[in-house]
Write a protein that holds these residues in place. Structure first.
Motif, PDB file in Angstrom:
ATOM      1  N   ALA A 164       0.843  -1.197   0.000  1.00 65.88           N
ATOM      2  CA  ALA A 164       0.000   0.000   0.000  1.00 65.88           C
ATOM      3  C   ALA A 164       0.880   1.250   0.000  1.00 65.88           C
ATOM      4  N   GLU A 165       0.214   2.398   0.091  1.00 63.71           N
ATOM      5  CA  GLU A 165       0.900   3.692   0.192  1.00 63.71           C
ATOM      6  C   GLU A 165       0.486   4.373   1.494  1.00 63.71           C
ATOM      7  N   ASP A 189       4.037   9.506   0.883  1.00 69.05           N
ATOM      8  CA  ASP A 189       5.311   9.671   1.586  1.00 69.05           C
ATOM      9  C   ASP A 189       6.058   8.365   1.772  1.00 69.05           C
ATOM     10  N   ALA A 190       5.382   7.245   1.557  1.00 68.30           N
ATOM     11  CA  ALA A 190       6.037   5.939   1.701  1.00 68.30           C
ATOM     12  C   ALA A 190       5.147   4.863   1.112  1.00 68.30           C
ATOM     13  N   HIS A 191       5.775   3.737   0.793  1.00 70.95           N
ATOM     14  CA  HIS A 191       5.041   2.514   0.491  1.00 70.95           C
ATOM     15  C   HIS A 191       5.092   1.625   1.733  1.00 70.95           C
ATOM     16  N   THR A 192       4.128   0.726   1.844  1.00 65.98           N
ATOM     17  CA  THR A 192       4.095  -0.143   3.023  1.00 65.98           C
ATOM     18  C   THR A 192       3.963  -1.610   2.609  1.00 65.98           C
ATOM     19  N   ILE A 193       4.504  -2.469   3.441  1.00 62.42           N
ATOM     20  CA  ILE A 193       4.385  -3.922   3.302  1.00 62.42           C
ATOM     21  C   ILE A 193       3.730  -4.425   4.575  1.00 62.42           C
ATOM     22  N   ASN A 194       2.499  -4.898   4.460  1.00 58.04           N
ATOM     23  CA  ASN A 194       1.701  -5.273   5.635  1.00 58.04           C
ATOM     24  C   ASN A 194       1.687  -4.169   6.681  1.00 58.04           C
ATOM     25  N   GLY A 195       1.459  -2.951   6.197  1.00 55.72           N
ATOM     26  CA  GLY A 195       1.266  -1.814   7.082  1.00 55.72           C
ATOM     27  C   GLY A 195       2.521  -1.132   7.568  1.00 55.72           C
ATOM     28  N   LEU A 196       3.709  -1.577   7.116  1.00 59.70           N
ATOM     29  CA  LEU A 196       4.969  -1.016   7.608  1.00 59.70           C
ATOM     30  C   LEU A 196       5.899  -0.694   6.434  1.00 59.70           C
ATOM     31  N   PRO A 197       6.536   0.481   6.447  1.00 60.63           N
ATOM     32  CA  PRO A 197       7.416   0.852   5.338  1.00 60.63           C
ATOM     33  C   PRO A 197       8.858   0.407   5.494  1.00 60.63           C
TER      34      PRO A 197
END
Length: 558
Positions: A164-165, A189-197
């Motif tokens: 996600a973003e 401002d960031a991408h996330t992997i399972n809610g964490l960037p």
């Protein structure tokens, strides 16, 4: 911290795999609530389902009936879309605001009721109003029926991985400011992997997701791109991934070190934990091969072999270049339907409707848009910028309410020009609420043609209510005389969301066997906001199970 609670819930949801009995009624409750979340060393309130980001995973078995009671506790109108679910005759449960339903207002609820027919694999659910899906999204995992094995090696474990973003600002403020200015919104401002960037330069203490594996075991990663506006590359250092499914459709397996996944798409991959013990970097980075601004910060996670010493350095990898068109094209061209006896590719061989839709941007006058010099960036299909009605299209259709929409959406571009070459001098579009009417069970061929107006760009186009076959793809302008000769009608990939390549075209085919009103739109949320959307109206058939079912009694009212 509130955000810590969110993270713990997510990890539990993706690691533990429920045991489901065959063919049942699954009931879920989705409470839409505000929650404070800390990310990138700053805290903001976000809209969530059940206080989780990403939201809870919805598990079901093929042929299950699913009932989700969505209760709105926030000050936004809400709808939820079950992205990729066919919704056979149950368009009332599809979810796009003002297309199949009016929104669930504050303090109200609505039960989404549908049966999962002939589908198994990974899909996603997300809010389908405003920009709420930036944080209101989660996975749908549909297991095969009892005793039906996967058509690939059985994994030892399955893990949902949601990409996600993240914006530090409120995303509704971001898009509202853009609409006011007439220009593009700020990138995330960031991408996330399972809610964490993972750690980033201005917040090195930011944590990342860790996937723990045991050497010698096989893992099925269910990848989901829930980002608002960006296509993403996914890569794990030192490991090749075997692609086995996309958009809940089995594919001919192939190995790659890089996955391309567009917003709204899902990809299942087999990960073989066959490397030496250690920590391996996981990267998620953007793909954009046009002069368009994107969030160029790479999200990172860690693949950790159980038993690795704490101070062991992480084995690194380099993500593809942002404009790595060759990597993206090679991945897309490698996708083929499994086309086995059990899972055939039922590609329509004849065509009843031959449609040609241009998809791209435009400029319309906006006297109040001073930053845009009196113009507003818009988007369109066949030069029509879609205007959302105030009464849902499906309700207007079912109850014969006049004045909501017309059925004269153009089958071909109203203005012919060199679509991928020099743009016309007039970049204005028309506005309207038009649908294209299809006879029940008709075979449809739709060529989606990208344009170079303002900038050529890849458009991930999503069709509600159907899966389709991507029978052709190419650069430049589609040639109706020569390009169909190269179509793949044997084992084309079957999807619900397809990328129209920058400066190129893609051809899809589907059978209109699902009565109702079905949204077609770009899954880059900014383009949907700008008007790159339309709808198909599929008439009822004549058989006993070929008509749209009546609306549920709790259907929200406008």
């Amino acid at each position: 911290m509130e955000s810590s609670t969110i993270r713990i819930l997510v990890i539990v949801a993706i690691i533990h795999f429920p045991v489901l009995i065959d063919s049942a009624v699954r009931q879920y409750k989705f409470d839409v609530v505000m929650k404070n979340a800390t990310m990138l060393c700053s805290t903001k309130p976000i809209v969530t389902v059940n206080g989780m980001f990403p939201g809870p995973t919805l598990y079901a078995v093929e042929d299950d009936t699913v009932l989700i009671n969505v209760v709105n506790h926030v000050n936004y109108n809400v709808t939820i879309h079950w992205h990729g679910i066919r919704q056979l005759r149950t368009g009332w449960a599809d979810g796009p605001a003002y297309i199949t339903q009016c929104p669930i207002t504050t303090g109200q609820s609505y039960i989404y009721n549908f049966t999962i027919t002939g589908q198994r694999g990974t899909l996603l659910w997300h809010a389908h109003i405003l920009w709420l899906r930036s944080t209101v999204h989660g996975a749908i995992v549909i297991l095969p029926k009892c005793c039906v094995p996967y058509p690939f090696p059985k994994p030892d474990k399955e893990v949902v991985v949601v990409l996600a973003e993240w914006w530090k600002s409120d995303t509704e403020d971001v898009i509202n400011e853009a609409i006011k200015s007439g220009l593009a919104p700020n990138v995330s401002d960031a991408h996330t992997i399972n809610g964490l960037p993972g750690p980033v330069s201005d917040c090195p203490s930011q944590g990342g997701f860790t996937l723990h594996v045991e050497k010698g075991k096989t893992y099925l990663l269910r990848l989901i791109n829930a980002a608002l506006n960006e296509e993403l590359f996914f890569k794990i250092a030192g490991h090749h991934l075997s692609i086995v499914e996309v958009d809940a459709t089995y594919v001919k397996p192939f190995k790659t070190d890089t996955v391309l996944i567009s917003p709204g798409q899902t990809t299942n991959v087999l990960l073989f934990a066959d490397q030496k013990q250690g920590n391996y970097l996981v990267t998620v980075s953007p793909f954009m091969d046009a002069p368009i601004a994107v969030d160029n910060i790479t999200a990172t996670a860690t693949l950790n072999y159980v038993g690795t010493l704490t101070n062991t350095p992480t084995i690194l990898t380099t993500p593809p270049l942002e404009n790595a068109t060759t990597v993206a094209t090679n991945f897309v061209n490698s996708l083929r339907s499994l086309n086995s006896k059990q899972y055939p590719a039922s590609v329509p061989r004849t065509v009843d409707y031959n449609l040609y839709f241009t998809v791209g941007l435009g400029l319309n006058p906006c006297p109040t848009c001073k930053p845009g010099n009196g113009s507003r960036v818009v988007a369109s299909i066949n030069n029509l910028t879609f205007t959302l009605p105030t009464t849902a299209l499906l309700q207007a259709h079912y109850f014969n309410i006049n004045g909501v929409f017309t059925t004269d959406f153009p089958a071909n571009p109203p203005y012919v020009f060199n679509y991928t070459g020099t743009p016309p001098s007039n970049l204005q579009t028309m506005n309207g609420t038009k649908v294209f009417r299809l006879a029940y069970n008709a075979n449809v061929q739709l060529v989606l043609q990208g344009t170079g107006i303002i900038a050529p760009e890849n458009h991930p186009i999503h069709l509600h209510g159907f899966s389709f076959y991507a029978v052709g793809r190419g650069p430049g302008n589609y040639n109706p005389m020569t390009d169909p000769m190269k179509f793949n009608l044997v084992d084309p990939i079957e999807r619900n969301t397809i990328g129209v390549p920058s400066g190129g075209w893609v051809a899809i085919r589907f059978r209109a066997d699902n009565p109702g009103v079905w949204f077609l739109h770009c899954h880059l949320e900014v383009h949907t906001t700008w008007g790159l959307k339309m709808a198909f109206l599929v008439d009822n058939g004549r058989g006993p199970n070929q008509s749209l079912l009546p609306p549920p009694i709790d259907l929200p009212k406008c």
